[in-house]
Design a protein around this motif. Structure first.
Motif, PDB file in Angstrom:
ATOM      1  N   GLY A  67       0.789  -1.225   0.000  1.00 41.54           N
ATOM      2  CA  GLY A  67       0.000   0.000   0.000  1.00 41.54           C
ATOM      3  C   GLY A  67       0.818   1.271   0.000  1.00 41.54           C
ATOM      4  O   GLY A  67       0.269   2.366   0.128  1.00 41.54           O
ATOM      5  N   THR A  68       2.159   1.126  -0.139  1.00 42.98           N
ATOM      6  CA  THR A  68       3.027   2.296  -0.273  1.00 42.98           C
ATOM      7  C   THR A  68       3.463   2.498  -1.717  1.00 42.98           C
ATOM      8  O   THR A  68       4.334   3.325  -1.997  1.00 42.98           O
ATOM      9  N   LEU A  69       2.859   1.748  -2.631  1.00 41.29           N
ATOM     10  CA  LEU A  69       3.246   1.812  -4.045  1.00 41.29           C
ATOM     11  C   LEU A  69       2.698   3.092  -4.674  1.00 41.29           C
ATOM     12  O   LEU A  69       1.547   3.150  -5.116  1.00 41.29           O
ATOM     13  N   GLU A  70       3.530   4.117  -4.720  1.00 43.31           N
ATOM     14  CA  GLU A  70       3.138   5.392  -5.316  1.00 43.31           C
ATOM     15  C   GLU A  70       3.074   5.265  -6.840  1.00 43.31           C
ATOM     16  O   GLU A  70       3.807   4.459  -7.433  1.00 43.31           O
ATOM     17  N   PRO A  71       2.203   6.038  -7.487  1.00 47.63           N
ATOM     18  CA  PRO A  71       2.065   5.925  -8.944  1.00 47.63           C
ATOM     19  C   PRO A  71       3.368   6.086  -9.713  1.00 47.63           C
ATOM     20  O   PRO A  71       3.590   5.396 -10.710  1.00 47.63           O
ATOM     21  N   ASP A  72       4.257   6.984  -9.254  1.00 47.22           N
ATOM     22  CA  ASP A  72       5.510   7.154 -10.000  1.00 47.22           C
ATOM     23  C   ASP A  72       6.374   5.901  -9.932  1.00 47.22           C
ATOM     24  O   ASP A  72       6.987   5.496 -10.942  1.00 47.22           O
ATOM     25  N   LEU A  73       6.423   5.245  -8.774  1.00 49.97           N
ATOM     26  CA  LEU A  73       7.176   3.996  -8.669  1.00 49.97           C
ATOM     27  C   LEU A  73       6.472   2.883  -9.445  1.00 49.97           C
ATOM     28  O   LEU A  73       7.134   2.039 -10.064  1.00 49.97           O
ATOM     29  N   MET A  74       5.147   2.885  -9.440  1.00 46.50           N
ATOM     30  CA  MET A  74       4.405   1.892 -10.223  1.00 46.50           C
ATOM     31  C   MET A  74       4.793   1.971 -11.695  1.00 46.50           C
ATOM     32  O   MET A  74       5.064   0.945 -12.332  1.00 46.50           O
ATOM     33  N   PHE A  75       4.864   3.182 -12.228  1.00 40.55           N
ATOM     34  CA  PHE A  75       5.236   3.344 -13.629  1.00 40.55           C
ATOM     35  C   PHE A  75       6.692   2.941 -13.864  1.00 40.55           C
ATOM     36  O   PHE A  75       7.019   2.329 -14.893  1.00 40.55           O
ATOM     37  N   GLU A  76       7.566   3.264 -12.921  1.00 41.39           N
ATOM     38  CA  GLU A  76       8.975   2.885 -13.058  1.00 41.39           C
ATOM     39  C   GLU A  76       9.134   1.369 -13.104  1.00 41.39           C
ATOM     40  O   GLU A  76       9.873   0.829 -13.944  1.00 41.39           O
ATOM     41  N   LEU A  77       8.440   0.679 -12.195  1.00 42.88           N
ATOM     42  CA  LEU A  77       8.548  -0.781 -12.157  1.00 42.88           C
ATOM     43  C   LEU A  77       7.871  -1.420 -13.361  1.00 42.88           C
ATOM     44  O   LEU A  77       8.344  -2.434 -13.890  1.00 42.88           O
ATOM     45  N   ALA A  78       6.769  -0.842 -13.807  1.00 44.57           N
ATOM     46  CA  ALA A  78       6.089  -1.373 -14.988  1.00 44.57           C
ATOM     47  C   ALA A  78       7.003  -1.292 -16.214  1.00 44.57           C
ATOM     48  O   ALA A  78       7.103  -2.248 -17.003  1.00 44.57           O
ATOM     49  N   GLU A  79       7.701  -0.170 -16.367  1.00 46.41           N
ATOM     50  CA  GLU A  79       8.623  -0.019 -17.494  1.00 46.41           C
ATOM     51  C   GLU A  79       9.781  -1.001 -17.370  1.00 46.41           C
ATOM     52  O   GLU A  79      10.188  -1.638 -18.357  1.00 46.41           O
ATOM     53  N   ARG A  80      10.310  -1.151 -16.161  1.00 45.81           N
ATOM     54  CA  ARG A  80      11.431  -2.070 -15.934  1.00 45.81           C
ATOM     55  C   ARG A  80      11.045  -3.505 -16.294  1.00 45.81           C
ATOM     56  O   ARG A  80      11.857  -4.254 -16.851  1.00 45.81           O
ATOM     57  N   ASN A  81       9.795  -3.873 -15.987  1.00 42.01           N
ATOM     58  CA  ASN A  81       9.367  -5.258 -16.153  1.00 42.01           C
ATOM     59  C   ASN A  81       8.537  -5.498 -17.410  1.00 42.01           C
ATOM     60  O   ASN A  81       8.017  -6.601 -17.611  1.00 42.01           O
ATOM     61  N   GLY A  82       8.413  -4.476 -18.249  1.00 39.01           N
ATOM     62  CA  GLY A  82       7.690  -4.647 -19.505  1.00 39.01           C
ATOM     63  C   GLY A  82       6.205  -4.888 -19.318  1.00 39.01           C
ATOM     64  O   GLY A  82       5.590  -5.651 -20.078  1.00 39.01           O
ATOM     65  N   ILE A  83       5.608  -4.230 -18.335  1.00 38.11           N
ATOM     66  CA  ILE A  83       4.188  -4.401 -18.035  1.00 38.11           C
ATOM     67  C   ILE A  83       3.422  -3.172 -18.521  1.00 38.11           C
ATOM     68  O   ILE A  83       3.821  -2.035 -18.274  1.00 38.11           O
ATOM     69  N   THR A  84       2.325  -3.406 -19.199  1.00 40.47           N
ATOM     70  CA  THR A  84       1.462  -2.314 -19.658  1.00 40.47           C
ATOM     71  C   THR A  84       0.408  -2.021 -18.605  1.00 40.47           C
ATOM     72  O   THR A  84      -0.343  -2.914 -18.203  1.00 40.47           O
ATOM     73  N   LEU A  85       0.371  -0.782 -18.160  1.00 42.50           N
ATOM     74  CA  LEU A  85      -0.603  -0.377 -17.153  1.00 42.50           C
ATOM     75  C   LEU A  85      -1.873   0.160 -17.819  1.00 42.50           C
ATOM     76  O   LEU A  85      -1.818   0.679 -18.937  1.00 42.50           O
ATOM     77  N   PRO A  86      -3.004   0.085 -17.119  1.00 41.95           N
ATOM     78  CA  PRO A  86      -4.253   0.607 -17.686  1.00 41.95           C
ATOM     79  C   PRO A  86      -4.401   2.110 -17.496  1.00 41.95           C
ATOM     80  O   PRO A  86      -5.515   2.627 -17.523  1.00 41.95           O
ATOM     81  N   TYR A  87      -3.279   2.810 -17.293  1.00 45.24           N
ATOM     82  CA  TYR A  87      -3.295   4.258 -17.080  1.00 45.24           C
ATOM     83  C   TYR A  87      -2.376   4.914 -18.107  1.00 45.24           C
ATOM     84  O   TYR A  87      -1.287   4.415 -18.406  1.00 45.24           O
TER      85      TYR A  87
END
Length: 337
Positions: A19-39
């Protein structure tokens, strides 16, 4: 008073690391792991952090967790939180993690706990923040699934201080997990459980009598049962209250309606915590500042909230005394109204 709050030493006992996953870190990790976010953007993700009850929050919460894949991801998530702790003068933290959220996605249990644990140890060494780790079971899953998770945890018992129970409270009473909590206690683990947030006061009683918890997470619905309130005061059973979370999830309509100071004045061992701060509007300082703005606590009450948390923490005697001394020194230096 704002300066007093920001300088106040603090202890956090109710914090979900996912629950500490801030949106900026979410995007950073998504890019690192090749994950497409729904945002489409970080701001779109922030706008999506809106919900009307616990379940609608959990739906977004579990979706965000999908970006956590590697040990490095879990380390970075935890380290980011610890930097927030340092900024908010948090001396000690006891964090929850939800392994079932990740193992259900094919992430190995060892990957999850290794990343979190190594960040906590580095936080103690480099930031001076002590910590404990508590593994939670998802109560909307079966007790059999909890037993399976406990089995995976056994090689890591030296890293765990306790187990907890979180996720949807309604329809999943404490009695559902009596046997797995018994086994965890036999392994030497402390027990805590979410109860009396969206659920009734009877869940608090059952968490104490059936699960033999050392702390009740949330617990604000105890006021439904005046005798229970008296018993909680008499036994000093800690309640890890999360003010901003309670407002965001409509446990109370306004912070002005929150009962934490009423419970404190009745002698209960209530504490302040941030729960899922990336989703609920703030970390420890934010929660204390929101209480101050709405309820105008005294400096003595604010210090007592930290003192309660020190007393409720899973600490050895010497470590507890050190935290009390830090708080006493602060009070001598800043406590004059």
């Amino acid at each position: 008073m704002e300066d007093f709050i920001r300088r106040l030493p603090k202890v956090e006992l109710h914090l979900h690391i996912e629950g500490t996953l801030e949106p900026d870190l979410m995007f950073e990790l998504a890019e690192r792991n090749g994950i497409t976010l729904p945002y489409a953007s970080i701001e779109d993700a922030r706008d999506a952090y809106h919900f009307h009850n616990l379940q609608s929050f959990l739906d977004i919460y579990y979706q965000g967790a999908n970006v956590l894949i590697t040990e490095r991801d879990f380390f970075d998530l935890t380290w980011s939180y610890l930097l927030r702790c340092k900024a908010d003068n948090v001396m000690h933290t006891e964090i929850f993690f939800d392994p079932q959220t990740h193992t259900a996605r094919g992430i190995d249990f060892d990957t999850v706990i290794n990343g979190i644990y190594h960040a906590l140890r580095q936080g103690e060494k480099e930031l001076g923040i002590s910590s404990q780790l508590i593994m939670c079971f998802l109560r909307h899953l079966s007790e059999e699934a909890a037993f399976d998770t406990l089995e995976h945890a056994k090689p890591h018992l030296h890293r765990l201080k306790g187990i907890g129970l979180d996720s949807s409270e309604l329809g999943h009473p404490p009695a559902k997990f009596t046997r797995v909590f018994n086994e965890a206690r036999a392994l030497g683990l402390k027990t805590v459980a979410h109860a009396g947030e969206e659920g009734p006061a009877s869940n608090i009683r059952d968490a104490i009598s059936l699960l033999h918890v050392s702390r009740v997470d949330h617990g604000v619905q105890c006021v439904q049962d005046p005798e229970l309130v008296k018993e909680l005061a008499d036994t000093q059973m800690p309640l890890t209250v999360c003010p901003l979370s309670n407002i965001k999830l409509r446990v109370f309509d306004r912070m002005e309606d929150h009962n934490i100071l009423d419970l404190l004045n009745k002698g209960l061992c209530v504490t302040v915590n941030s729960d899922d701060p990336a989703f609920f509007g703030g970390y420890m300082n934010d929660n204390f500042l929101a209480l101050n703005q709405a309820l105008s606590p005294s400096k003595a009450q604010l210090v007592q909230l930290t003192r309660n948390a020190i007393n409720a923490a899973f600490l050895e005697k010497d470590a507890r005394q050190t935290l009390h001394q830090n708080l006493d020194d602060f009070w001598v230096a800043h406590g004059i109204d």
